[in-house]
Design a protein around this motif. Structure first.
Motif: not given
Length: 460
Positions: A424-450
């Motif tokens: 419902q809220n994304g396949a792979i997400r970064t979290m600030d504790h319990a709060v998701p933020h940033g793009p869905d890292l499963a998308s082709a153009d997403a840039q996760p932290p190193a």
């Protein structure tokens, strides 16, 4: 006055004879008498067992006398079917009490203790009912209806322990086995072991206990190596309160090297299997349902947990490997089936609804998670994340498929080759504790932290 204690040669069935080692001795005595001709004196043959029959009134002294005499002679005490009204009984070294299963009842009539032994090796209780009758004991002198202290190589087999105001079976610095027993209606734990020296707990039924089913504790962290296997545990409450020390089917505290395998655990107020500070705990092949908090838990200051091949259904969380802030680290979570989780909306912070939660030095692979309303897999909490690998899992119908902490102080995380469906809220997400933020890292153009590597995942 004629004593009610009968000393007789008892006709025992083959199973009882085998269990007591009497076939060989009884047969030899009979053969010797038959072959001795006129010189044989059967009346001089020592009895093979002591037999006690139930009567009305207090039989404490009578049963204790039988225990003492049998120990002196090295023979078992056979309790006939019926109800024996007794108070405190002391078991001696090599005491062996045999009853007719579910018919020979030791009914507590009050006292500081009930069945107790200290420094008594080779105690055996078989085929008895030990009924506490909801009567109080002296908690300073007895922890349990059956209380063994410093007893080596004991055996409790096919014993029913019921209706106690403390624990059912209490073992302190003991070695031996508890098998095929029923423990029901305890006001604390079904079975409590402290500082075990080699313990097998197998094929028992533990039910309707107020605080815990089976507790394996140590007074200080150390190797314990108790094996808990093939038990059925159900309806465990948390009437003593707290935040997890009660309400567990199996509760392992400070005890290292404990194996919890192939148990069926259901209806626990908190956790099916909880390891707290338990190094090298193994939870393998268990079937767990209806847990009010986390079904399978490795927490606080532990190193080493293997959680594999379990089935979890209906829990606030499936598996949690946590408390890196306390030193909790190093785990494998593999091949588990987790489904139908729920959120505890009444909780202010600890809502859960997570399939698998991990923090440090952990591999998560080959798991199937379905219906996790918060997240299928959650990696890290704030800065508490290090060296985590999440590969080859199937996650279906989750709030977020895989959630990973975005805290810059966290460590590396590999997320690869997972199948993630219907989130419902994304396949792979970064979290600030319990709060998701940033793009869905499963998308082709997403840039996760190193420090977070994402590759080969399929999100549909």
């Amino acid at each position: 006055m004629i004593s009610r204690l009968e000393i007789t040669l008892m006709p025992l069935d083959r199973r009882t004879l085998l269990s007591t080692g009497l076939i060989a001795t009884g047969f030899a005595a009979t053969t010797a008498s038959a072959g001795a001709g006129p010189r044989a004196r059967p009346e001089a043959t020592a009895p093979s067992v002591l037999s006690v029959a139930p009567t009305s009134g207090d039989q404490t002294a009578e049963v204790q006398a039988a225990i003492d005499k049998a120990a002196e002679r090295g023979v078992p005490v056979v309790l006939a079917p019926g109800r024996f009204q007794v108070g405190a009984l002391t078991l001696r070294p090599r005491s062996h009490l045999i009853g007719t299963p579910r018919q020979s009842v030791l009914q507590f009539i009050g006292g500081a203790t009930f069945l107790a032994a200290e420094g008594a090796p080779d105690v055996r209780l078989e085929g008895l009912v030990v009924d506490g009758d909801r009567l109080a004991m002296d908690a300073a002198r007895a922890t349990s209806l059956i209380a063994l202290v410093d007893c080596e190589a004991f055996v409790l087999s096919d014993v029913v322990v019921r209706e106690g105001l403390l624990n059912g079976i209490g073992l302190t610095r003991c070695s031996g086995r508890v098998n095929d027993c029923t423990i029901a209606g305890m006001s604390d734990a079904g079975l409590l072991s402290l500082d075990a020296r080699g313990l097998d707990i197998a094929h028992n039924f533990v039910t309707d206990c107020a605080n815990n089913g089976i507790q394996v504790w140590r007074s200080a962290p150390g190797d314990d190596a108790t094996i808990i296997s093939g038990n059925r545990i159900e309806r465990i409450a948390a009437k003593g309160g707290g935040t997890g020390q009660n309400g567990n089917g199996v509760n392992v505290f400070r005890a290292g090297g404990v194996l919890v395998a192939n148990n069926r655990i259901t209806d626990c107020a908190y956790t099916a299997i909880r390891g707290n500070g338990a190094d090298n705990i193994q939870m393998i092949g268990n079937s767990c349902s209806k847990a009010g908090e986390v079904a399978l838990y490795a927490e606080f200051a532990f190193e080493g947990a293997l959680i594999s091949g379990n089935v979890v259904e209906k829990a606030a969380s499936g598996i949690s490997v946590t408390n890196f802030n306390e030193g909790g680290r190093l785990a494998v979570v593999q091949g588990n089936l987790i489904r139908d989780l729920f959120r505890r909306e009444h909780e202010i912070v600890d809502v859960r609804g997570i399939g698998i939660g991990i923090e440090a030095d952990t591999v998560v692979s080959g798991n199937v998670i379905e219906n996790a309303p918060s997240a299928g897999i959650s990696a890290g909490w704030g800065p508490y994340l290090r060296d985590v690998s999440i590969t080859g899992n199937l996650i279906r119908n989750a709030g977020i498929g895989i959630a990973v902490s975005s805290d810059a102080a966290g460590g590396a995380c590999l997320i690869s080759n997972n199948m993630i469906s219907r989130t419902q809220n994304g396949a792979i997400r970064t979290m600030d504790h319990a709060v998701p933020h940033g793009p869905d890292l499963a998308s082709a153009d997403a840039q996760p932290p190193a420090r977070i590597v994402v590759s080969g995942n399929v999100a549909v």
